[in-house]
Design a protein around this motif. Structure first.
Motif, PDB file in Angstrom:
ATOM      1  N   ARG A   1      37.881  36.540  78.262  1.00 24.65           N
ATOM      2  CA  ARG A   1      39.246  36.193  77.863  1.00 24.65           C
ATOM      3  C   ARG A   1      39.368  36.288  76.360  1.00 24.65           C
ATOM      4  NH1 ARG A   1      37.194  32.696  80.920  1.00 24.65           N
ATOM      5  NH2 ARG A   1      37.883  32.445  83.042  1.00 24.65           N
ATOM      6  N   LEU A   2      40.476  36.848  75.907  1.00 29.38           N
ATOM      7  CA  LEU A   2      40.729  36.969  74.472  1.00 29.38           C
ATOM      8  C   LEU A   2      42.094  36.409  74.132  1.00 29.38           C
ATOM      9  CD1 LEU A   2      39.682  40.597  73.451  1.00 29.38           C
ATOM     10  CD2 LEU A   2      38.728  38.472  72.578  1.00 29.38           C
ATOM     11  N   PRO A   3      42.168  35.580  73.101  1.00 31.92           N
ATOM     12  CA  PRO A   3      43.491  35.211  72.591  1.00 31.92           C
ATOM     13  C   PRO A   3      44.164  36.472  72.045  1.00 31.92           C
ATOM     14  CG  PRO A   3      41.781  33.796  71.660  1.00 31.92           C
ATOM     15  CD  PRO A   3      41.096  34.921  72.370  1.00 31.92           C
ATOM     16  N   VAL A   4      45.460  36.547  72.218  1.00 25.21           N
ATOM     17  CA  VAL A   4      46.241  37.677  71.726  1.00 25.21           C
ATOM     18  C   VAL A   4      47.132  37.159  70.605  1.00 25.21           C
ATOM     19  CG1 VAL A   4      47.913  39.471  72.311  1.00 25.21           C
ATOM     20  CG2 VAL A   4      46.256  38.703  74.041  1.00 25.21           C
ATOM     21  N   VAL A   5      47.081  37.851  69.457  1.00 24.20           N
ATOM     22  CA  VAL A   5      47.888  37.429  68.324  1.00 24.20           C
ATOM     23  C   VAL A   5      48.809  38.567  67.894  1.00 24.20           C
ATOM     24  CG1 VAL A   5      46.184  35.742  67.498  1.00 24.20           C
ATOM     25  CG2 VAL A   5      46.118  38.079  66.623  1.00 24.20           C
ATOM     26  N   SER A   6      49.888  38.172  67.235  1.00 21.98           N
ATOM     27  CA  SER A   6      50.786  39.161  66.635  1.00 21.98           C
ATOM     28  C   SER A   6      50.148  39.615  65.319  1.00 21.98           C
ATOM     29  CB  SER A   6      52.158  38.536  66.382  1.00 21.98           C
ATOM     30  OG  SER A   6      52.028  37.449  65.475  1.00 21.98           O
TER      31      SER A   6
ATOM     32  N   ASP B   1      51.103  39.057  62.462  1.00 19.88           N
ATOM     33  CA  ASP B   1      51.105  37.971  61.473  1.00 19.88           C
ATOM     34  C   ASP B   1      50.209  36.810  61.919  1.00 19.88           C
ATOM     35  OD1 ASP B   1      52.759  37.033  63.456  1.00 19.88           O
ATOM     36  OD2 ASP B   1      54.383  36.443  62.114  1.00 19.88           O
ATOM     37  N   LYS B   2      49.320  37.098  62.879  1.00 18.11           N
ATOM     38  CA  LYS B   2      48.259  36.205  63.353  1.00 18.11           C
ATOM     39  C   LYS B   2      48.771  34.949  64.078  1.00 18.11           C
ATOM     40  CE  LYS B   2      44.605  38.422  61.554  1.00 18.11           C
ATOM     41  NZ  LYS B   2      43.699  38.063  60.523  1.00 18.11           N
ATOM     42  N   ARG B   3      49.920  35.052  64.714  1.00 16.30           N
ATOM     43  CA  ARG B   3      50.420  33.954  65.547  1.00 16.30           C
ATOM     44  C   ARG B   3      49.996  34.200  66.985  1.00 16.30           C
ATOM     45  NH1 ARG B   3      53.911  30.661  62.890  1.00 16.30           N
ATOM     46  NH2 ARG B   3      54.843  31.523  61.010  1.00 16.30           N
ATOM     47  N   LEU B   4      49.526  33.161  67.641  1.00 16.73           N
ATOM     48  CA  LEU B   4      49.088  33.267  69.025  1.00 16.73           C
ATOM     49  C   LEU B   4      50.287  33.566  69.917  1.00 16.73           C
ATOM     50  CD1 LEU B   4      46.649  32.884  70.986  1.00 16.73           C
ATOM     51  CD2 LEU B   4      47.447  30.538  71.267  1.00 16.73           C
ATOM     52  N   VAL B   5      50.191  34.645  70.705  1.00 19.61           N
ATOM     53  CA  VAL B   5      51.297  35.030  71.580  1.00 19.61           C
ATOM     54  C   VAL B   5      50.887  35.121  73.048  1.00 19.61           C
ATOM     55  CG1 VAL B   5      52.608  36.216  69.771  1.00 19.61           C
ATOM     56  CG2 VAL B   5      50.932  37.498  71.133  1.00 19.61           C
ATOM     57  N   GLY B   6      49.585  35.013  73.327  1.00 17.58           N
ATOM     58  CA  GLY B   6      49.147  35.101  74.714  1.00 17.58           C
ATOM     59  C   GLY B   6      47.641  35.086  74.843  1.00 17.58           C
ATOM     60  N   ILE B   7      47.206  35.307  76.082  1.00 15.30           N
ATOM     61  CA  ILE B   7      45.778  35.422  76.414  1.00 15.30           C
ATOM     62  C   ILE B   7      45.642  36.655  77.296  1.00 15.30           C
ATOM     63  CG2 ILE B   7      43.904  34.427  77.790  1.00 15.30           C
ATOM     64  CD1 ILE B   7      44.100  32.757  75.453  1.00 15.30           C
TER      65      ILE B   7
ATOM     66  N   ASP C   1      49.451  25.696  63.394  1.00 15.16           N
ATOM     67  CA  ASP C   1      49.896  27.064  63.661  1.00 15.16           C
ATOM     68  C   ASP C   1      48.826  28.119  63.389  1.00 15.16           C
ATOM     69  OD1 ASP C   1      51.874  28.722  64.683  1.00 15.16           O
ATOM     70  OD2 ASP C   1      52.599  29.256  62.691  1.00 15.16           O
ATOM     71  N   LYS C   2      47.555  27.692  63.365  1.00 18.26           N
ATOM     72  CA  LYS C   2      46.461  28.634  63.143  1.00 18.26           C
ATOM     73  C   LYS C   2      45.444  28.496  64.262  1.00 18.26           C
ATOM     74  CE  LYS C   2      42.962  30.006  59.866  1.00 18.26           C
ATOM     75  NZ  LYS C   2      42.116  29.589  58.764  1.00 18.26           N
ATOM     76  N   LEU C   3      44.986  29.637  64.771  1.00 20.98           N
ATOM     77  CA  LEU C   3      43.948  29.659  65.795  1.00 20.98           C
ATOM     78  C   LEU C   3      42.620  29.354  65.111  1.00 20.98           C
ATOM     79  CD1 LEU C   3      43.347  30.308  68.788  1.00 20.98           C
ATOM     80  CD2 LEU C   3      43.019  32.684  68.075  1.00 20.98           C
TER      81      LEU C   3
ATOM     82  N   TYR D   1      39.585  37.864  68.938  1.00 24.55           N
ATOM     83  CA  TYR D   1      40.966  38.008  69.392  1.00 24.55           C
ATOM     84  C   TYR D   1      41.349  39.476  69.365  1.00 24.55           C
ATOM     85  CZ  TYR D   1      41.825  38.266  64.372  1.00 24.55           C
ATOM     86  OH  TYR D   1      41.791  38.627  63.051  1.00 24.55           O
ATOM     87  N   CYS D   2      42.502  39.758  69.928  1.00 16.35           N
ATOM     88  CA  CYS D   2      43.042  41.114  69.859  1.00 16.35           C
ATOM     89  C   CYS D   2      44.504  41.012  69.454  1.00 16.35           C
ATOM     90  CB  CYS D   2      42.883  41.844  71.192  1.00 16.35           C
ATOM     91  SG  CYS D   2      43.801  41.116  72.559  1.00 16.35           S
ATOM     92  N   PHE D   3      45.070  42.154  69.101  1.00 18.70           N
ATOM     93  CA  PHE D   3      46.476  42.209  68.726  1.00 18.70           C
ATOM     94  C   PHE D   3      47.316  42.667  69.908  1.00 18.70           C
ATOM     95  CE2 PHE D   3      44.391  42.720  64.575  1.00 18.70           C
ATOM     96  CZ  PHE D   3      45.020  41.692  63.880  1.00 18.70           C
ATOM     97  N   GLU D   4      48.524  42.175  69.983  1.00 18.39           N
ATOM     98  CA  GLU D   4      49.408  42.474  71.102  1.00 18.39           C
ATOM     99  C   GLU D   4      49.789  43.944  71.193  1.00 18.39           C
ATOM    100  OE1 GLU D   4      53.207  40.447  70.723  1.00 18.39           O
ATOM    101  OE2 GLU D   4      53.205  40.763  68.560  1.00 18.39           O
ATOM    102  N   ASP D   5      49.703  44.678  70.088  1.00 15.49           N
ATOM    103  CA  ASP D   5      50.097  46.083  70.117  1.00 15.49           C
ATOM    104  C   ASP D   5      48.919  47.045  70.321  1.00 15.49           C
ATOM    105  OD1 ASP D   5      48.949  45.746  67.615  1.00 15.49           O
ATOM    106  OD2 ASP D   5      50.652  46.549  66.492  1.00 15.49           O
ATOM    107  N   GLU D   6      47.729  46.522  70.570  1.00 11.59           N
ATOM    108  CA  GLU D   6      46.586  47.376  70.895  1.00 11.59           C
ATOM    109  C   GLU D   6      46.684  47.817  72.352  1.00 11.59           C
ATOM    110  OE1 GLU D   6      42.606  46.340  68.952  1.00 11.59           O
ATOM    111  OE2 GLU D   6      43.603  44.390  69.106  1.00 11.59           O
ATOM    112  N   THR D   7      45.994  48.895  72.686  1.00 11.82           N
ATOM    113  CA  THR D   7      46.024  49.353  74.073  1.00 11.82           C
ATOM    114  C   THR D   7      45.053  48.542  74.915  1.00 11.82           C
ATOM    115  OG1 THR D   7      44.304  51.042  73.834  1.00 11.82           O
ATOM    116  CG2 THR D   7      46.604  51.711  73.372  1.00 11.82           C
TER     117      THR D   7
END
Length: 166
Positions: free
Chosen positions: A121-126, A128-134, A64-66, A100-106
């Motif tokens: 391409r950047l992994p997108v994390v929440s 709490d650092k969980r992968l939620v997308g790319i 569960d860790k990138l 990586y970037c956070f899902e709530d960034e613009t």
């Protein structure tokens, strides 16, 4: 049905942003269906997964860790060019310095960073650092202001940059 609902929500968010109602967040533009490689998989298994989903990169996750990213270029340069076998572990050729970037960034801020750091391409994390997308350059191009994608591409395409192929 879940996929259809997600697509409707994405289209709704994109339409809001087209009308200029608010800046678009990464969560509104990213790809959510992300396949993950395991560091103990072989590079052959990772390459087959990339081929099956028509992608050139995969995030690498462990418990569960990138922990890294593996790209078709990593396999070509760090494995094939060095004469490594198809049963070489992903951990031996992946890039460990994960951006990586956070899902709530613009989207605007993240696409600027993509250009500055020459990343497509950047992994997108929440938070709490969980992968939620790319988030890919093509995802950015699909937003209301594709100028962000153009600026990112300009930065990505410039010569130089901190590249470590080995």
């Amino acid at each position: 049905m879940e996929l259809i609902d997600a697509l409707r929500e994405l289209n709704r968010a994109r339409e809001e942003h087209r009308r200029g109602e608010k800046p678009m967040n990464v969560s509104d533009a990213m790809t959510r269906d992300v396949q993950i490689a395991n560091p103990d998989q072989t590079i052959q298994e990772a390459a087959r997964l990339m081929a099956s989903i028509d992608a050139g990169s995969l995030p690498v996750g462990d418990k569960d860790k990138l922990v890294g990213m593996i790209t078709d270029r990593d396999i070509a340069i760090r494995a094939v060019a060095d004469g490594k076998a198809p049963d070489t572990k992903v951990r031996d050729v992946m890039s460990k310095d994960v951006k990586y970037c956070f899902e709530d960034e613009t989207v605007e801020a993240v696409s600027r960073n993509m250009g500055d750091q020459q990343i497509r391409r950047l992994p997108v994390v929440s938070r709490d650092k969980r992968l939620v997308g790319i988030l890919s350059l093509s995802d950015v191009a699909m937003t209301r202001d594709s100028a962000h994608a153009g600026q990112a591409l300009k930065g990505i395409s410039r010569p130089g940059g901190a590249h470590n192929q080995r």
